[in-house]
Design a protein around this motif. Sequence first.
Motif, PDB file in Angstrom:
ATOM      1  N   GLN A   1     -13.263  85.658 -31.826  1.00  0.00           N
ATOM      2  CA  GLN A   1     -13.486  84.641 -32.046  1.00  0.00           C
ATOM      3  C   GLN A   1     -13.144  83.410 -30.429  1.00  0.00           C
ATOM      4  O   GLN A   1     -12.800  83.041 -30.396  1.00  0.00           O
ATOM      5  CB  GLN A   1     -12.866  83.655 -33.061  1.00  0.00           C
ATOM      6  CG  GLN A   1     -13.460  84.299 -34.318  1.00  0.00           C
ATOM      7  CD  GLN A   1     -14.652  84.325 -34.869  1.00  0.00           C
ATOM      8  OE1 GLN A   1     -15.208  83.651 -34.824  1.00  0.00           O
ATOM      9  NE2 GLN A   1     -15.877  85.471 -34.932  1.00  0.00           N
ATOM     10  N   VAL A   2     -14.142  84.148 -29.736  1.00  0.00           N
ATOM     11  CA  VAL A   2     -14.481  83.429 -28.320  1.00  0.00           C
ATOM     12  C   VAL A   2     -15.380  83.294 -28.111  1.00  0.00           C
ATOM     13  O   VAL A   2     -16.340  84.715 -27.969  1.00  0.00           O
ATOM     14  CB  VAL A   2     -13.179  84.528 -27.067  1.00  0.00           C
ATOM     15  CG1 VAL A   2     -11.382  83.733 -27.179  1.00  0.00           C
ATOM     16  CG2 VAL A   2     -13.516  85.834 -27.305  1.00  0.00           C
ATOM     17  N   GLU A   3     -16.211  82.617 -27.304  1.00  0.00           N
ATOM     18  CA  GLU A   3     -17.147  82.222 -27.335  1.00  0.00           C
ATOM     19  C   GLU A   3     -18.096  83.138 -25.855  1.00  0.00           C
ATOM     20  O   GLU A   3     -17.468  82.626 -24.330  1.00  0.00           O
ATOM     21  CB  GLU A   3     -18.299  81.027 -27.447  1.00  0.00           C
ATOM     22  CG  GLU A   3     -19.619  81.039 -27.569  1.00  0.00           C
ATOM     23  CD  GLU A   3     -20.398  80.202 -27.578  1.00  0.00           C
ATOM     24  OE1 GLU A   3     -21.419  79.635 -27.642  1.00  0.00           O
ATOM     25  OE2 GLU A   3     -19.968  79.090 -28.213  1.00  0.00           O
ATOM     26  N   ILE A   4     -18.749  83.962 -25.571  1.00  0.00           N
ATOM     27  CA  ILE A   4     -19.585  84.088 -24.668  1.00  0.00           C
ATOM     28  C   ILE A   4     -20.826  83.925 -24.098  1.00  0.00           C
ATOM     29  O   ILE A   4     -21.555  84.864 -24.878  1.00  0.00           O
ATOM     30  CB  ILE A   4     -18.599  85.748 -24.146  1.00  0.00           C
ATOM     31  CG1 ILE A   4     -17.777  85.620 -23.894  1.00  0.00           C
ATOM     32  CG2 ILE A   4     -19.453  85.678 -22.636  1.00  0.00           C
ATOM     33  CD1 ILE A   4     -16.798  86.660 -22.896  1.00  0.00           C
ATOM     34  N   LYS A   5     -21.244  83.148 -23.454  1.00  0.00           N
ATOM     35  CA  LYS A   5     -22.791  83.095 -23.405  1.00  0.00           C
ATOM     36  C   LYS A   5     -23.236  84.117 -22.516  1.00  0.00           C
ATOM     37  O   LYS A   5     -22.642  84.144 -21.609  1.00  0.00           O
ATOM     38  CB  LYS A   5     -23.734  81.386 -22.785  1.00  0.00           C
ATOM     39  CG  LYS A   5     -23.128  80.453 -23.248  1.00  0.00           C
ATOM     40  CD  LYS A   5     -23.664  79.667 -23.231  1.00  0.00           C
ATOM     41  CE  LYS A   5     -23.609  78.265 -24.387  1.00  0.00           C
ATOM     42  NZ  LYS A   5     -23.142  77.191 -23.430  1.00  0.00           N
ATOM     43  N   THR A   6     -24.812  84.118 -22.945  1.00  0.00           N
ATOM     44  CA  THR A   6     -25.255  85.542 -22.617  1.00  0.00           C
ATOM     45  C   THR A   6     -25.858  85.112 -21.181  1.00  0.00           C
ATOM     46  O   THR A   6     -25.618  86.329 -20.004  1.00  0.00           O
ATOM     47  CB  THR A   6     -27.061  86.395 -22.991  1.00  0.00           C
ATOM     48  OG1 THR A   6     -25.784  87.135 -24.695  1.00  0.00           O
ATOM     49  CG2 THR A   6     -27.841  87.217 -22.529  1.00  0.00           C
ATOM     50  N   SER A   7     -26.395  84.392 -20.495  1.00  0.00           N
ATOM     51  CA  SER A   7     -26.684  83.516 -19.197  1.00  0.00           C
ATOM     52  C   SER A   7     -24.927  83.475 -18.795  1.00  0.00           C
ATOM     53  O   SER A   7     -25.663  83.697 -17.329  1.00  0.00           O
ATOM     54  CB  SER A   7     -27.649  82.317 -19.256  1.00  0.00           C
ATOM     55  OG  SER A   7     -26.090  80.989 -20.675  1.00  0.00           O
ATOM     56  N   ASP A   8     -24.070  82.428 -19.053  1.00  0.00           N
ATOM     57  CA  ASP A   8     -22.967  83.311 -18.224  1.00  0.00           C
ATOM     58  C   ASP A   8     -22.996  84.502 -18.001  1.00  0.00           C
ATOM     59  O   ASP A   8     -22.452  84.892 -16.827  1.00  0.00           O
ATOM     60  CB  ASP A   8     -21.900  82.061 -18.566  1.00  0.00           C
ATOM     61  CG  ASP A   8     -21.817  81.257 -18.999  1.00  0.00           C
ATOM     62  OD1 ASP A   8     -22.867  80.144 -18.653  1.00  0.00           O
ATOM     63  OD2 ASP A   8     -21.042  80.322 -19.649  1.00  0.00           O
ATOM     64  N   ALA A   9     -22.405  85.020 -19.019  1.00  0.00           N
ATOM     65  CA  ALA A   9     -22.086  86.917 -18.384  1.00  0.00           C
ATOM     66  C   ALA A   9     -23.305  87.517 -18.193  1.00  0.00           C
ATOM     67  O   ALA A   9     -22.805  87.988 -16.700  1.00  0.00           O
ATOM     68  CB  ALA A   9     -22.019  87.472 -20.084  1.00  0.00           C
ATOM     69  N   ARG A  10     -24.101  87.066 -17.133  1.00  0.00           N
ATOM     70  CA  ARG A  10     -25.284  87.302 -16.598  1.00  0.00           C
ATOM     71  C   ARG A  10     -25.719  87.367 -15.065  1.00  0.00           C
ATOM     72  O   ARG A  10     -25.328  87.641 -13.925  1.00  0.00           O
ATOM     73  CB  ARG A  10     -27.230  87.187 -16.965  1.00  0.00           C
ATOM     74  CG  ARG A  10     -27.395  87.770 -18.659  1.00  0.00           C
ATOM     75  CD  ARG A  10     -28.199  88.217 -18.510  1.00  0.00           C
ATOM     76  NE  ARG A  10     -29.387  88.540 -17.546  1.00  0.00           N
ATOM     77  CZ  ARG A  10     -30.081  89.463 -18.177  1.00  0.00           C
ATOM     78  NH1 ARG A  10     -29.580  90.553 -19.296  1.00  0.00           N
ATOM     79  NH2 ARG A  10     -30.351  90.398 -17.844  1.00  0.00           N
ATOM     80  N   GLN A  11     -24.680  85.151 -15.286  1.00  0.00           N
ATOM     81  CA  GLN A  11     -24.553  84.889 -13.908  1.00  0.00           C
ATOM     82  C   GLN A  11     -23.487  85.648 -13.151  1.00  0.00           C
ATOM     83  O   GLN A  11     -23.464  86.288 -11.879  1.00  0.00           O
ATOM     84  CB  GLN A  11     -23.981  83.701 -13.912  1.00  0.00           C
ATOM     85  CG  GLN A  11     -25.489  82.712 -13.946  1.00  0.00           C
ATOM     86  CD  GLN A  11     -25.463  81.369 -13.815  1.00  0.00           C
ATOM     87  OE1 GLN A  11     -24.501  80.515 -14.033  1.00  0.00           O
ATOM     88  NE2 GLN A  11     -26.545  80.497 -13.937  1.00  0.00           N
ATOM     89  N   ILE A  12     -22.626  86.373 -13.278  1.00  0.00           N
ATOM     90  CA  ILE A  12     -21.400  86.716 -12.771  1.00  0.00           C
ATOM     91  C   ILE A  12     -21.903  88.037 -12.428  1.00  0.00           C
ATOM     92  O   ILE A  12     -21.157  88.892 -11.364  1.00  0.00           O
ATOM     93  CB  ILE A  12     -19.864  87.014 -13.424  1.00  0.00           C
ATOM     94  CG1 ILE A  12     -20.735  88.037 -15.214  1.00  0.00           C
ATOM     95  CG2 ILE A  12     -19.825  85.522 -14.129  1.00  0.00           C
ATOM     96  CD1 ILE A  12     -18.775  87.400 -15.472  1.00  0.00           C
ATOM     97  N   LEU A  13     -22.738  88.744 -13.119  1.00  0.00           N
ATOM     98  CA  LEU A  13     -22.894  90.290 -12.586  1.00  0.00           C
ATOM     99  C   LEU A  13     -23.547  89.910 -10.743  1.00  0.00           C
ATOM    100  O   LEU A  13     -23.640  89.584 -10.183  1.00  0.00           O
ATOM    101  CB  LEU A  13     -23.746  90.705 -13.127  1.00  0.00           C
ATOM    102  CG  LEU A  13     -23.474  90.916 -15.096  1.00  0.00           C
ATOM    103  CD1 LEU A  13     -24.945  91.706 -15.134  1.00  0.00           C
ATOM    104  CD2 LEU A  13     -22.047  91.880 -14.993  1.00  0.00           C
ATOM    105  N   LYS A  14     -22.656  91.582 -10.551  1.00  0.00           N
ATOM    106  CA  LYS A  14     -23.784  91.230  -9.090  1.00  0.00           C
ATOM    107  C   LYS A  14     -25.043  91.687  -8.504  1.00  0.00           C
ATOM    108  O   LYS A  14     -25.393  92.803  -9.448  1.00  0.00           O
ATOM    109  CB  LYS A  14     -22.630  92.381  -8.323  1.00  0.00           C
ATOM    110  CG  LYS A  14     -21.107  92.240  -8.158  1.00  0.00           C
ATOM    111  CD  LYS A  14     -20.082  93.460  -7.701  1.00  0.00           C
ATOM    112  CE  LYS A  14     -18.880  92.836  -7.844  1.00  0.00           C
ATOM    113  NZ  LYS A  14     -18.000  94.718  -8.303  1.00  0.00           N
ATOM    114  N   ASN A  15     -25.289  91.368  -7.519  1.00  0.00           N
ATOM    115  CA  ASN A  15     -27.478  91.785  -7.513  1.00  0.00           C
ATOM    116  C   ASN A  15     -26.731  92.992  -7.365  1.00  0.00           C
ATOM    117  O   ASN A  15     -28.274  93.888  -7.265  1.00  0.00           O
ATOM    118  CB  ASN A  15     -27.308  90.829  -6.784  1.00  0.00           C
ATOM    119  CG  ASN A  15     -28.096  89.346  -7.140  1.00  0.00           C
ATOM    120  OD1 ASN A  15     -27.879  89.728  -8.647  1.00  0.00           O
ATOM    121  ND2 ASN A  15     -27.904  88.218  -6.827  1.00  0.00           N
ATOM    122  N   LYS A  16     -25.986  93.725  -5.753  1.00  0.00           N
ATOM    123  CA  LYS A  16     -26.131  94.933  -5.620  1.00  0.00           C
ATOM    124  C   LYS A  16     -24.973  95.864  -5.552  1.00  0.00           C
ATOM    125  O   LYS A  16     -24.285  95.749  -6.381  1.00  0.00           O
ATOM    126  CB  LYS A  16     -26.010  95.168  -3.441  1.00  0.00           C
ATOM    127  CG  LYS A  16     -27.447  93.997  -3.685  1.00  0.00           C
ATOM    128  CD  LYS A  16     -27.480  94.251  -1.576  1.00  0.00           C
ATOM    129  CE  LYS A  16     -28.545  93.319  -1.092  1.00  0.00           C
ATOM    130  NZ  LYS A  16     -28.770  93.044  -0.029  1.00  0.00           N
TER     131      LYS A  16
END
Length: 307
Positions: free
Chosen positions: A177-192
Amino acid sequence: MIKKEIQLKVPATVANLVCGFDILGMAIHEPYDEMELRLLSDPIIKIKHLDDFGLPEKAEKNVVGVVLRKIMEHTQMKQGFEVIIKKNIKPGSGLGSSAASAAGAAFGANVLLGKPFSYPQLVYFAIYGEELASGTRHADNIAPCIYGGITLVKSSRPLDIIPLTSPDLLVTAVHPQVEIKTSDARQILKNKIPLKDAVTQWGNIAGLITGILKNDVDLIGRSLNDVVIEPTRSILIPKFSEIKEKSILEGALGGGISGSGPSIFMLSKKKETAEKIAKIMCEEYRKIGVRQYVYVSKINQQGITIL
Ligand code: HSE
């Protein structure tokens, strides 16, 4: 005969399947949302939530409303829809909550309209809901929710979905029961990503698909590795490494983050193993005082069902 109202059971989904970021997903049996849709004589959309997740009921702000509006525009309908939703898939769980709402809306509307649309078209409409929820147009939860089983989204533009055969495996999924927003979890990903990691990942995805198609469960297990996304996202999930390590020691074929987390899933050959893993997951979260829900189910071959 065209139905005037319909009740649906809309399943949770596990996206990515470890190494298939944004392209692979599977439906499970629990948890699931309940949706009731009916046709209205006026071209309006009414949405009511029977759950207490605080989701907006205004059509333009609700995933369901956005999908239905697209369908109404496409068909130039003179009628509208009323939708009553009881969500059991918690938003931000990593178990495809927004996808379930979007897929259920598209699927239900299609039945009420006499099934004018194909499954790929339903996925196309449902993606608008996913875009509202997470800011991106990914179909890896929506596709298995609609088709059932395991699906490959070979491309989302143009949409190219390949339903795969599903091995008879057990899924254990834990939702701390901890919330992780998909938008946040996508923002932290590396682009390369480094070429050597890309090569490892290609090998794993190819191995996983081959394992699924050949029903080679050991190959599936050897391929459930993610060197691209998991190292970054797993940091957000308490007890991730302990649960993964202990589950594999207990006999899991493998597993990882469900969608963008915080849920974690493991695949097993036997029910007993899947249930032991459920205990391990609960135990790990109890140690740190994090409440959790755990689900043990087979891969859901049907996807959305009409009640
Ligand atoms: N493929 C998506 C992601 C699934 O991992 O961000 C989450 O909805």
